[in-house]
Design a protein around this motif. Structure first.
Motif, mmCIF file in Angstrom:
data_model
loop_
_atom_site.group_PDB
_atom_site.id
_atom_site.type_symbol
_atom_site.label_atom_id
_atom_site.label_comp_id
_atom_site.label_asym_id
_atom_site.label_seq_id
_atom_site.Cartn_x
_atom_site.Cartn_y
_atom_site.Cartn_z
ATOM 1 N N GLY A 24 0.827 -1.205 0.000
ATOM 2 C CA GLY A 24 0.000 0.000 0.000
ATOM 3 C C GLY A 24 0.860 1.254 0.000
ATOM 4 N N LEU A 25 1.973 1.227 0.749
ATOM 5 C CA LEU A 25 2.873 2.376 0.757
ATOM 6 C C LEU A 25 3.492 2.606 -0.624
ATOM 7 C CD1 LEU A 25 4.748 2.156 4.171
ATOM 8 C CD2 LEU A 25 3.017 3.806 3.456
ATOM 9 N N ALA A 26 3.748 1.515 -1.335
ATOM 10 C CA ALA A 26 4.228 1.669 -2.714
ATOM 11 C C ALA A 26 3.207 2.461 -3.521
ATOM 12 C CB ALA A 26 4.475 0.307 -3.353
ATOM 13 N N GLY A 27 1.923 2.152 -3.298
ATOM 14 C CA GLY A 27 0.861 2.899 -3.976
ATOM 15 C C GLY A 27 0.844 4.359 -3.545
ATOM 16 N N VAL A 28 1.083 4.599 -2.247
ATOM 17 C CA VAL A 28 1.134 5.982 -1.752
ATOM 18 C C VAL A 28 2.214 6.756 -2.501
ATOM 19 C CG1 VAL A 28 1.660 7.431 0.235
ATOM 20 C CG2 VAL A 28 0.275 5.378 0.537
ATOM 21 N N GLY A 29 3.392 6.143 -2.625
ATOM 22 C CA GLY A 29 4.489 6.816 -3.328
ATOM 23 C C GLY A 29 4.109 7.179 -4.747
ATOM 24 N N GLU A 30 3.445 6.239 -5.442
ATOM 25 C CA GLU A 30 3.119 6.511 -6.842
ATOM 26 C C GLU A 30 2.092 7.640 -6.970
ATOM 27 O OE1 GLU A 30 4.976 4.985 -9.461
ATOM 28 O OE2 GLU A 30 5.986 4.609 -7.565
ATOM 29 N N VAL A 31 1.041 7.616 -6.147
ATOM 30 C CA VAL A 31 0.041 8.683 -6.294
ATOM 31 C C VAL A 31 0.521 10.002 -5.709
ATOM 32 C CG1 VAL A 31 -2.136 7.430 -6.495
ATOM 33 C CG2 VAL A 31 -1.235 7.911 -4.237
ATOM 34 N N SER A 32 1.183 9.928 -4.559
ATOM 35 C CA SER A 32 1.468 11.169 -3.850
ATOM 36 C C SER A 32 2.751 11.833 -4.337
ATOM 37 C CB SER A 32 1.529 10.884 -2.354
ATOM 38 O OG SER A 32 2.226 11.899 -1.689
ATOM 39 N N ALA A 33 3.774 11.046 -4.668
ATOM 40 C CA ALA A 33 5.032 11.665 -5.084
ATOM 41 C C ALA A 33 5.158 11.751 -6.599
ATOM 42 C CB ALA A 33 6.217 10.876 -4.524
ATOM 43 N N ILE A 34 4.769 10.705 -7.302
ATOM 44 C CA ILE A 34 5.035 10.655 -8.743
ATOM 45 C C ILE A 34 3.912 11.298 -9.550
ATOM 46 C CG2 ILE A 34 5.516 9.130 -10.683
ATOM 47 C CD1 ILE A 34 7.742 9.005 -8.701
ATOM 48 N N GLN A 35 2.682 10.777 -9.382
ATOM 49 C CA GLN A 35 1.601 11.209 -10.255
ATOM 50 C C GLN A 35 0.877 12.444 -9.734
ATOM 51 O OE1 GLN A 35 0.018 8.965 -12.842
ATOM 52 N NE2 GLN A 35 1.152 7.097 -12.529
ATOM 53 N N GLY A 36 0.773 12.563 -8.417
ATOM 54 C CA GLY A 36 0.067 13.701 -7.850
ATOM 55 C C GLY A 36 -1.437 13.594 -7.997
ATOM 56 N N ARG A 37 -1.905 12.481 -8.470
ATOM 57 C CA ARG A 37 -3.344 12.227 -8.554
ATOM 58 C C ARG A 37 -3.543 10.742 -8.800
ATOM 59 N NH1 ARG A 37 -5.597 15.773 -12.643
ATOM 60 N NH2 ARG A 37 -3.780 16.920 -13.306
ATOM 61 N N LEU A 38 -4.759 10.274 -8.651
ATOM 62 C CA LEU A 38 -5.027 8.856 -8.869
ATOM 63 C C LEU A 38 -5.517 8.648 -10.302
ATOM 64 C CD1 LEU A 38 -5.199 6.031 -7.589
ATOM 65 C CD2 LEU A 38 -7.548 6.538 -6.972
ATOM 66 N N ARG A 39 -4.886 7.704 -10.994
ATOM 67 C CA ARG A 39 -5.288 7.369 -12.355
ATOM 68 C C ARG A 39 -5.289 5.843 -12.474
ATOM 69 N NH1 ARG A 39 -1.646 8.604 -16.108
ATOM 70 N NH2 ARG A 39 -2.895 10.050 -17.299
ATOM 71 N N PRO A 40 -6.069 5.312 -13.437
ATOM 72 C CA PRO A 40 -6.115 3.850 -13.533
ATOM 73 C C PRO A 40 -4.759 3.250 -13.915
ATOM 74 C CG PRO A 40 -7.729 4.879 -15.012
ATOM 75 C CD PRO A 40 -6.914 5.977 -14.415
ATOM 76 N N SER A 41 -3.942 3.989 -14.656
ATOM 77 C CA SER A 41 -2.647 3.436 -15.075
ATOM 78 C C SER A 41 -1.596 3.788 -14.031
ATOM 79 C CB SER A 41 -2.250 3.998 -16.431
ATOM 80 O OG SER A 41 -2.304 5.408 -16.412
ATOM 81 N N LEU A 42 -1.827 3.296 -12.826
ATOM 82 C CA LEU A 42 -0.995 3.658 -11.695
ATOM 83 C C LEU A 42 0.298 2.861 -11.691
ATOM 84 C CD1 LEU A 42 -1.001 5.140 -8.931
ATOM 85 C CD2 LEU A 42 -2.107 3.128 -8.007
ATOM 86 N N SER A 43 0.168 1.584 -11.993
ATOM 87 C CA SER A 43 1.319 0.693 -11.862
ATOM 88 C C SER A 43 1.435 -0.198 -13.084
ATOM 89 C CB SER A 43 1.131 -0.185 -10.623
ATOM 90 O OG SER A 43 1.765 -1.430 -10.803
ATOM 91 N N PRO A 44 2.624 -0.261 -13.676
ATOM 92 C CA PRO A 44 2.820 -1.212 -14.774
ATOM 93 C C PRO A 44 3.175 -2.583 -14.226
ATOM 94 C CG PRO A 44 4.747 0.196 -14.553
ATOM 95 C CD PRO A 44 3.816 0.568 -13.440
ATOM 96 N N GLY A 45 2.402 -3.112 -13.318
ATOM 97 C CA GLY A 45 2.637 -4.449 -12.796
ATOM 98 C C GLY A 45 3.700 -4.542 -11.717
ATOM 99 N N TYR A 46 3.881 -3.491 -10.905
ATOM 100 C CA TYR A 46 4.886 -3.529 -9.835
ATOM 101 C C TYR A 46 4.667 -4.726 -8.912
ATOM 102 C CZ TYR A 46 6.386 1.235 -10.950
ATOM 103 O OH TYR A 46 6.875 2.329 -11.574
ATOM 104 N N GLY A 47 3.409 -5.012 -8.610
ATOM 105 C CA GLY A 47 3.113 -6.094 -7.677
ATOM 106 C C GLY A 47 3.675 -7.420 -8.157
ATOM 107 N N TYR A 48 3.519 -7.697 -9.448
ATOM 108 C CA TYR A 48 3.994 -8.969 -9.988
ATOM 109 C C TYR A 48 5.522 -8.982 -10.071
ATOM 110 C CZ TYR A 48 -0.883 -9.593 -11.116
ATOM 111 O OH TYR A 48 -2.229 -9.724 -11.015
ATOM 112 N N THR A 49 6.093 -7.847 -10.494
ATOM 113 C CA THR A 49 7.552 -7.790 -10.549
ATOM 114 C C THR A 49 8.127 -7.933 -9.147
ATOM 115 O OG1 THR A 49 7.179 -6.193 -12.306
ATOM 116 C CG2 THR A 49 9.439 -6.561 -11.651
#
Lengths: 304, 343, 370
Positions: B257-282
């Protein structure tokens, strides 16, 4: 002009259910033999691209299906090499296989994009094709007609033959199977090759049956849905048919609702196959270990 | 899936690490053959990959950026795997973390940064943790194997995020494009040195240290290790296994979940459906090839990040199609997975 | 669990350092091999595969054309770039490799492009959306609504069932405006025309597009249109079921519908990209919103199919001329949405700027713009 709702949903269910049905029939064979293949997506992509390319080259859809199935079978042998011979972790190997299939299929398919093929065409069964409600069942392509026989064949093979008995024995308890004189690695290799054939056919159905084109990642998650279907069916080939109809029906219904302007969120409807699978497992939780093959996910250590 | 039997093999020595390095080398040699067959110069290709990732300041910062979600999702797998739980749900937990974090960032947007940021991070952790805990509960009661439920719930989580960004949370100012409104500045994780490397890196490193210390230095960690050694013996010695299943799944999911926080809060600055290119599986793959070893996870995450970033260079400088990156990654994994086990 | 090795990090360090040494020694040799520097380096990012027979291929072919017209230009191209953290890194790497013009060819690249543009004021960016501007980021798109209105007219003339089906990836404002324009065009010649919309939620899932097309045809639609990455699937399925089709993005799709092809809209980005590159090289580049229309050289109306009678072709051409002359406007009030609310008042005309905010579907369109 317009087709009645029920028929339309049925047709849609057949269209979207067929590829996952074939893929899941393959998956149930390997899972019964104690192997999980999370790389089904890659196998399907290989089947889809090979069958499309061969159909473009030869003009024959039959050869296309054959080539797709063969490609899927051979591709699955990579997984066999990893998880049976080298005893690598199955889940990680499967995911790696998926990446490999996605990459290789994209490379192979690039020259064929925009090619036109006749592909598999619907065969109308005279007299039945225009029945009310059930008509669409008899206006499908050859792979759709063969789906239920294929499921029956897998069921027969798994539960009514010596080979099926040995395969299930390997899936339940490889050490005991080994003691009983079977060779678990040989059986798992066979199971993976067979499953690959089905996965390849699933891809072929998508590329030369349903859409008659090739696109990168065109499976769009259907491989994972097939894995979910196997769970949903509690590892039984005949129940997979119902699962596929249900899944295909959910997709078809969702699109139908939209086309009719019904205010239903397509995203929430799309969660149905996954939640249903989970629900089925929960309901059957008290049963005999959900009928899952006991050694699934475990690597056979050998009893030498 | 009888997960209790499929455990992550643990490396025992620096020699194992050296062997792993040799295996990666072998994978690079195989891929070099592929490049040669495609008429490309493999040495130049590798040099370009390295010179744009590890030896370049910006390139290296981006490798770190890429490593943050990979390390966190790998930890999300490694922690539950200590008691033989298989969590393939990193992707869904990441999405759920992002969803909860977005809710916090939007709902409490008026708070000052020093209150809002911890809240966003905490809710992100909670989101991922609760999502994983669903699977934990089902496993603890013996209903459904966590392998299956985490996999299935991945899809559900992504679809739930889609439901919100296409529907109730859609930013009216974004041309009806499926994304939420931009986060307020106070909800953005700080970044360092003018790069995109963000606080998530520190969080990930702290998580690694805590993981290591708890496992080796505390009573609690000893109990976990005892369970990891033998589930049945642990049960007989009176350890409440169900509680551990739940807690470890919650912590693992929380880190994803914190990985998700980093992506929305630091990288994207908003929530979008294309949040992760499969980080969970990698992340799952990283955890397995590293055998759950913290150093191995960092090294493998580094390798995956370099391959992804290097893939851009292969396309830019060597005119290779994008799909080649998938092939390189798969070859690497095949070689490592097929290695002979260290006893 | 057992004693963990003390030095795994050291091993890694040794590896990395030795690799770096190799890089540095070889770096010198390579630098000498460099030939004359190119006049301009253009970087382009694609969201999908450049051979998708659709949206991405159109951009890639545009760049190819630019290279042919301006031979001194070098292009660096990356496909399959996700709209996640990766987009920004790819743009930065392109700039490091000398790119002075970057084409960020997907809507979702906007935020990353704006971030990178802020850091590199000397690099020009172009983003295809017609949505936002920055001092060194221009936006370009075309008024596809006019084109879809014309397509709708032709569809309205050809249909026998008075129904069309529209397969759309996402309910984005510009796409909704296209659907509405198509519908209004059809209604201008066929007052009982009905358009049914299905959103697939993704730009690429041929299987779902086929199922959606079938669902729409089953409800009596005999004309199909689409806004997805590649039109091939929808056009093929329509053709097999004996329906008409209107294409989008890819002119080559016509060969998939020898009988039912009506016409289609496609982008020919080449001439525009040549203009961008020239302007950057001359130093005349300005940040502007370029919004072409049916008169522009980069928005192409595909040839009409054999089924379309000459009278229809003439009528469509006349309307096209009327649009160019400014006599015909697509969104001219009164227009109601499909819940009966008045969206465009009598005498009011919507312009390009309004399309980006559209969140409704016109009366007679069946679908939910969620």
């Amino acid at each position: 002009m317009s087709v009645p709702f029920v028929e339309s949903v049925l047709l849609g269910a057949i269209l979207s259910g067929m590829p996952v049905l074939y893929a899941a029939l393959g998956e149930v064979i390997v899972e019964r033999a104690g192997v999980v293949n999370l790389g089904l997506e890659g196998v399907m992509l290989m089947g889809a691209v090979t069958s499309f390319a061969s159909t473009v080259r030869t003009g024959s859809a039959a050869l296309g299906v054959l080539a797709g199935a063969t490609a899927g079978g051979l591709f699955n042998l990579i997984l066999a090499l990893l998880v049976v011979t080298r005893q690598a972790n199955q889940l990680a190997s499967g995911l790696a296989l998926m990446f490999f299939g996605a990459g290789v299929s994209a490379l192979l398919g690039a020259p064929y994009i925009g090619s036109r093929i006749a592909g598999l065409n619907p065969l109308q069964i005279p007299g039945l094709a225009h029945l009310p409600y059930l008509g669409p069942l008899f206006r499908s392509d050859i792979l759709a007609y063969l789906a239920i026989p294929a499921a029956a064949l897998v069921w027969w093979g798994l539960f009514r033959t010596r080979w099926g008995l040995s395969l299930r024995a390997v899936g339940e308890n490889p050490a005991a199977a080994y003691a009983a004189g079977y060779s678990p690695p040989a059986i798992q290799y066979q199971a993976l090759f067979l499953a690959g054939l089905f996965g390849g056919i699933a891809g072929a159905d998508l590329s030369i049956g349903i859409v008659k084109t090739w696109a990168e990642w065109m499976t769009a998650g259907r491989g994972f849905i097939a894995v979910a279907l196997v769970i949903f069916s509690r590892w039984h080939p005949l129940r997979i048919v119902w699962g596929a109809v249900l899944f295909g029906g959910a997709v078809a219904l969702q699109l139908q609702f939209q086309a009719r302007g019904a205010p239903v969120s397509p995203f929430l409807l799309d969660t149905l196959p996954y939640l249903l699978s989970l629900g089925v497992l929960l309901v059957w939780a008290g049963g005999r270990r959900h009928a899952a093959p006991a050694s699934l996910g475990r690597v056979f250590e050998g009893t030498k | 899936m009888a997960s209790a039997h499929a455990r992550i093999p643990r490396h025992s020595s620096a020699r194992a690490m050296l062997r792993a390095t040799g295996l990666f080398g072998l994978a690079f040699v195989i891929f070099a053959a592929v490049l040669l067959a495609a008429g490309k110069d493999p040495i130049r290709a590798y040099r370009d990959i390295l010179s744009s990732t590890l030896v370049d300041r910006y390139g290296f910062s981006e490798v770190l950026v890429k490593m943050i979600p990979l390390m966190l999702t790998a930890l999300a797998v490694a922690i539950p795997s200590r008691i033989w739980l298989i969590n393939i749900g990193g992707e869904g937990q990441l999405y759920m973390g992002a969803l909860f974090a977005t809710w916090a960032a939007t709902y409490f947007a008026a708070l000052p940064a020093w209150e809002l940021l911890p809240l966003v991070a905490a809710l992100g952790f909670l989101g991922g943790g609760l999502w994983a805990a669903i699977s934990g509960v089902m496993r603890a009661y013996g209903w459904v194997s966590e392998t299956i439920s985490t996999l299935l719930l991945n899809y559900v989580a992504i679809l739930i995020v889609s439901f919100f960004v296409f529907g109730p949370w859609k930013d009216p100012e974004s041309a009806n494009y499926p994304q939420t409104a931009e986060f307020v500045a106070a909800a953005r994780l700080p970044t360092f040195f003018g790069t995109r490397v963000h606080l998530g890196l520190l969080i990930a490193l702290v998580a690694f240290i805590v993981y290591h210390v708890v496992l080796t230095r505390t009573r609690w960690g000893l109990e976990i290790r005892a369970m990891g050694g033998n589930m049945e013996a642990a049960r007989r010695s009176g350890i409440a296994i169900g509680r551990y299943v739940l807690v470890l799944m919650f912590i693992g999911g929380g880190l994803a979940g914190l990985a998700g926080v980093g992506e929305v809060s630091a990288i994207q600055g908003r929530l979008r459906p294309s949040l992760s290119p499969g980080y969970g599986y990698t992340g799952f793959l990283i955890s397995w090839i590293a055998g759950g070893n913290p150093y191995g996870i960092v090294a493998s995450a580094l390798l995956m990040a370099v391959i992804t970033a290097g893939g851009d260079v292969l396309q830019m400088a060597h005119r290779l199609p994008g799909s080649v990156v998938n092939i390189l990654m798969a070859l690497m994994l095949f070689v490592v997975l097929a290695r002979r086990r260290v006893p | 669990m057992r004693q963990r090795g003390p030095h795994p990090l050291r091993v890694l360090l040794v590896l990395v350092t030795s690799l770096m040494l190799v890089v540095i020694t070889m770096g010198g040799a390579a630098r000498q091999a460099n030939a004359a520097p190119p006049a301009l380096i253009v970087g382009i990012l694609h969201i999908g595969s450049v051979t998708d027979g659709g949206y991405n291929q159109a951009h890639a072919e545009g760049v190819r054309y630019m290279q042919k017209m301006l031979p001194g230009i070098e292009v660096i191209e990356v496909e399959n770039v996700p709209e996640s953290a990766d987009a920004e890194r790819v743009m930065e790497t392109m700039i490091q490799r000398g790119a002075k013009l970057i084409i960020a060819a997907s809507f979702g690249y906007l935020d990353p492009a704006l971030n990178v543009a802020k850091r590199h004021p000397d690099v020009k960016f172009e983003h295809p959306s017609g949505y936002k501007l920055a001092p060194n980021l221009g936006t370009y798109w075309a008024n596809t609504q006019d084109g879809f209105y014309l397509m709708g007219m032709a569809a309205g003339k050809m249909t026998k069932t008075h129904k069309a089906g529209f397969v759309v990836a996402l309910p984005v404002s510009f796409f909704l405006a296209n659907v509405n324009a198509f519908h209004l065009g059809a209604r201008s010649v066929d007052p009982q025309f009905e358009t049914r919309v299905v959103f697939t939620g993704t730009f690429l899932d041929p299987g779902k597009e086929a199922t959606a097309t079938n669902a729409l045809l089953d409800q009596g639609a005999d004309v199909m249109a689409m806004i997805v990455d590649s039109p091939i699937t929808v056009v093929q399925v329509a053709e097999r079921q004996g329906a008409y089709s209107v294409g989008y993005h890819y002119v080559g799709v016509q060969k998939f519908a020898p009988k039912g092809w009506i016409s289609g809209l496609a982008f020919n980005w080449g001439p525009l990209y040549v203009r961008f590159a020239r302007a950057v090289m001359d130093g005349t580049w300005r940040s502007e919103a370029i919004y072409g229309n049916v008169a522009s050289d980069y928005l192409v109306i595909a040839p009409f199919g054999p089924a379309v009678p000459a009278s229809v072709v003439r009528q469509v051409s006349a309307s096209k001329q009327a649009m160019i002359n400014g006599q015909l406007r697509v969104f001219m009030g009164p227009i109601k949405d499909n819940h009966g609310n008045l969206r465009v008042a009598e005498g009011q005309v919507l312009t390009d700027q309004d399309y980006g905010k559209m969140d409704w579907l016109a009366e007679g369109v069946i679908g939910q713009p969620r």
